[in-house]
Design an enzyme around this catalytic site. Structure first.
Site, mmCIF file in Angstrom:
data_model
loop_
_atom_site.group_PDB
_atom_site.id
_atom_site.type_symbol
_atom_site.label_atom_id
_atom_site.label_comp_id
_atom_site.label_asym_id
_atom_site.label_seq_id
_atom_site.Cartn_x
_atom_site.Cartn_y
_atom_site.Cartn_z
ATOM 1 N N ASP A 67 0.815 -1.222 0.000
ATOM 2 C CA ASP A 67 0.000 0.000 0.000
ATOM 3 C C ASP A 67 0.849 1.274 0.000
ATOM 4 O O ASP A 67 2.068 1.206 0.190
ATOM 5 C CB ASP A 67 -0.962 -0.001 1.211
ATOM 6 C CG ASP A 67 -0.277 -0.375 2.526
ATOM 7 O OD1 ASP A 67 0.962 -0.437 2.566
ATOM 8 O OD2 ASP A 67 -0.995 -0.596 3.518
ATOM 9 N N ASN A 147 -7.349 -2.582 14.628
ATOM 10 C CA ASN A 147 -8.757 -2.885 14.330
ATOM 11 C C ASN A 147 -8.900 -4.092 13.398
ATOM 12 O O ASN A 147 -9.957 -4.325 12.829
ATOM 13 C CB ASN A 147 -9.451 -1.661 13.730
ATOM 14 C CG ASN A 147 -8.811 -1.210 12.414
ATOM 15 O OD1 ASN A 147 -7.932 -1.877 11.884
ATOM 16 N ND2 ASN A 147 -9.256 -0.068 11.893
ATOM 17 N N HIS A 149 -7.195 -4.571 10.564
ATOM 18 C CA HIS A 149 -6.968 -4.354 9.127
ATOM 19 C C HIS A 149 -5.665 -4.995 8.669
ATOM 20 O O HIS A 149 -4.732 -5.170 9.454
ATOM 21 C CB HIS A 149 -7.052 -2.864 8.749
ATOM 22 C CG HIS A 149 -5.893 -1.997 9.132
ATOM 23 N ND1 HIS A 149 -6.053 -0.783 9.778
ATOM 24 C CD2 HIS A 149 -4.562 -2.121 8.940
ATOM 25 C CE1 HIS A 149 -4.880 -0.219 9.950
ATOM 26 N NE2 HIS A 149 -3.954 -0.998 9.469
ATOM 27 N N GLU A 154 -9.564 -1.674 5.637
ATOM 28 C CA GLU A 154 -10.180 -1.372 6.928
ATOM 29 C C GLU A 154 -11.388 -2.280 7.156
ATOM 30 O O GLU A 154 -11.899 -2.896 6.207
ATOM 31 C CB GLU A 154 -10.626 0.095 6.928
ATOM 32 C CG GLU A 154 -9.483 1.099 6.781
ATOM 33 C CD GLU A 154 -8.691 1.293 8.076
ATOM 34 O OE1 GLU A 154 -8.649 0.364 8.914
ATOM 35 O OE2 GLU A 154 -8.101 2.367 8.249
HETATM 36 C C1 GLP Z 1 -0.567 0.547 8.584
HETATM 37 C C2 GLP Z 1 -0.159 -0.322 7.390
HETATM 38 C C3 GLP Z 1 -0.372 -1.793 7.680
HETATM 39 C C4 GLP Z 1 0.246 -2.148 9.024
HETATM 40 C C5 GLP Z 1 -0.411 -1.346 10.114
HETATM 41 C C6 GLP Z 1 0.106 -1.665 11.495
HETATM 42 O O1 GLP Z 1 -1.907 0.807 8.623
HETATM 43 N N1 GLP Z 1 -0.880 0.039 6.214
HETATM 44 O O2 GLP Z 1 0.189 -2.569 6.633
HETATM 45 O O3 GLP Z 1 0.097 -3.529 9.260
HETATM 46 O O4 GLP Z 1 -0.176 0.025 9.845
HETATM 47 O O5 GLP Z 1 1.279 -0.960 11.745
HETATM 48 P P1 GLP Z 1 2.263 -1.205 12.954
HETATM 49 O O6 GLP Z 1 3.070 -2.394 12.577
HETATM 50 O O7 GLP Z 1 3.082 0.039 13.010
HETATM 51 O O8 GLP Z 1 1.428 -1.420 14.150
#
Ligand code: GLP
Length: 260
Positions: A67, A147, A149, A154
């Site tokens: 993404d 959440n 995702h 989402e």
């Molecule tokens: C973002 C990314 C996800 C990732 C998530 C959690 O939203 N788009 O791919 O898994 O954050 O991030 P973190 O690993 O910093 O908790």
């Protein structure tokens, strides 16, 4: 689904890197799906170590990132292009032409109709086509949002969704605001592979660390399969590995997991 609980973040990062390294050794032109966020940082450090100390060769590896934020340029220090360059690509021998990170800049967008904006639709179709042209993603690295995702799919995202533009939830904007100067600076939209795109990868490797992820991990692994927890789609995948530390596994039924 194989759930492996590790003592701590360091151990799960090492295990993740070992799995990827073994796949690259088996198939030097591995198609590797990559994720951003703080969770895979340890994994990327371990992969860099394996490259520097053991000669793990990325020269033929092809990567596809999940993404990218919409509206911030690739040189912005919070763009996912920048993140990947700084935290992995600049420290390994990957061929720049084998790197794919979704485009985030599309010029002026009409927010009311961005889902049908031809520039976006064309880009997303192209991205899906490129993944297909390389024979699909062999191993897809995933983090998980608080959440539930995955990528920027989402809650409520169709479990069959493809690469497209998504609006981020307030919770995600808030979670990600720690990395920006203020919440107002956090982009509200992103281009993301869909849940359906992710599910077509031959193998999935989801990493989760810390108590903030415990509820999301429980829903993903033991909850019903539902679009309200996009990570629960992994239950339908034939080769999904979930690597957690003890804190992220705290709400799982003990008999369900193995220990790494
Ligand atoms: C973002 C990314 C996800 C990732 C998530 C959690 O939203 N788009 O791919 O898994 O954050 O991030 P973190 O690993 O910093 O908790």
């Amino acid at each position: 689904m194989l759930v492996v609980v590790h003592e701590d973040y360091g151990a799960l990062s090492k295990k993740g890197a070992e799995i990827i390294a073994s796949r690259i050794r088996q198939k030097p032109n591995l198609v590797l799906g990559l994720a951003t966020g703080s969770t895979p940082l340890g994994l990327y450090k371990e992969l860099i170590k394996l490259h520097k100390n053991e000669g793990l060769d990325f020269s033929k590896v092809v990567t596809f990132n999940l993404d990218e934020y919409v509206g911030i340029p690739p040189e912005h220090d919070q763009s996912y292009h920048y993140f990947m360059r700084e935290n992995l690509f600049k420290s390994i021998n990957i061929n720049p032409s084998n790197i794919h990170v979704p485009q985030g800049m599309f010029g002026e967008l009409k927010i009311s109709s961005f889902e049908t904006d031809p520039k976006i639709v064309q880009f997303c179709d192209w991205y899906e086509g490129e993944i297909h042209r390389y024979g699909g993603v062999d191993v897809q690295v995933l983090g998980i949002g608080g959440n539930g995702h995955i990528a920027f799919n989402e809650p409520g995202s169709s479990l069959g969704s493809r690469t497209r533009i998504k609006t981020l939830t307030e919770e995600t904007v808030k979670d990600n605001s720690r990395l920006f100067k203020s919440t107002a600076d956090v982009p509200r939209y992103a281009i993301t592979m869909g849940v359906g795109t992710i599910m077509e990868a031959h193998e999935l490797l989801l990493l989760a660390s810390g108590e903030g992820k415990a509820e999301a991990v429980r829903s993903a692994v033991e909850g019903p399969i539902t679009a309200m927890c996009p990570a629960s789609a992994l239950q339908l995948h034939r080769r999904a590995i979930v690597l957690t530390d003890k804190k992220a596994a705290a709400r799982l039924s003990a008999e369900f997991v193995t220990y790494g």
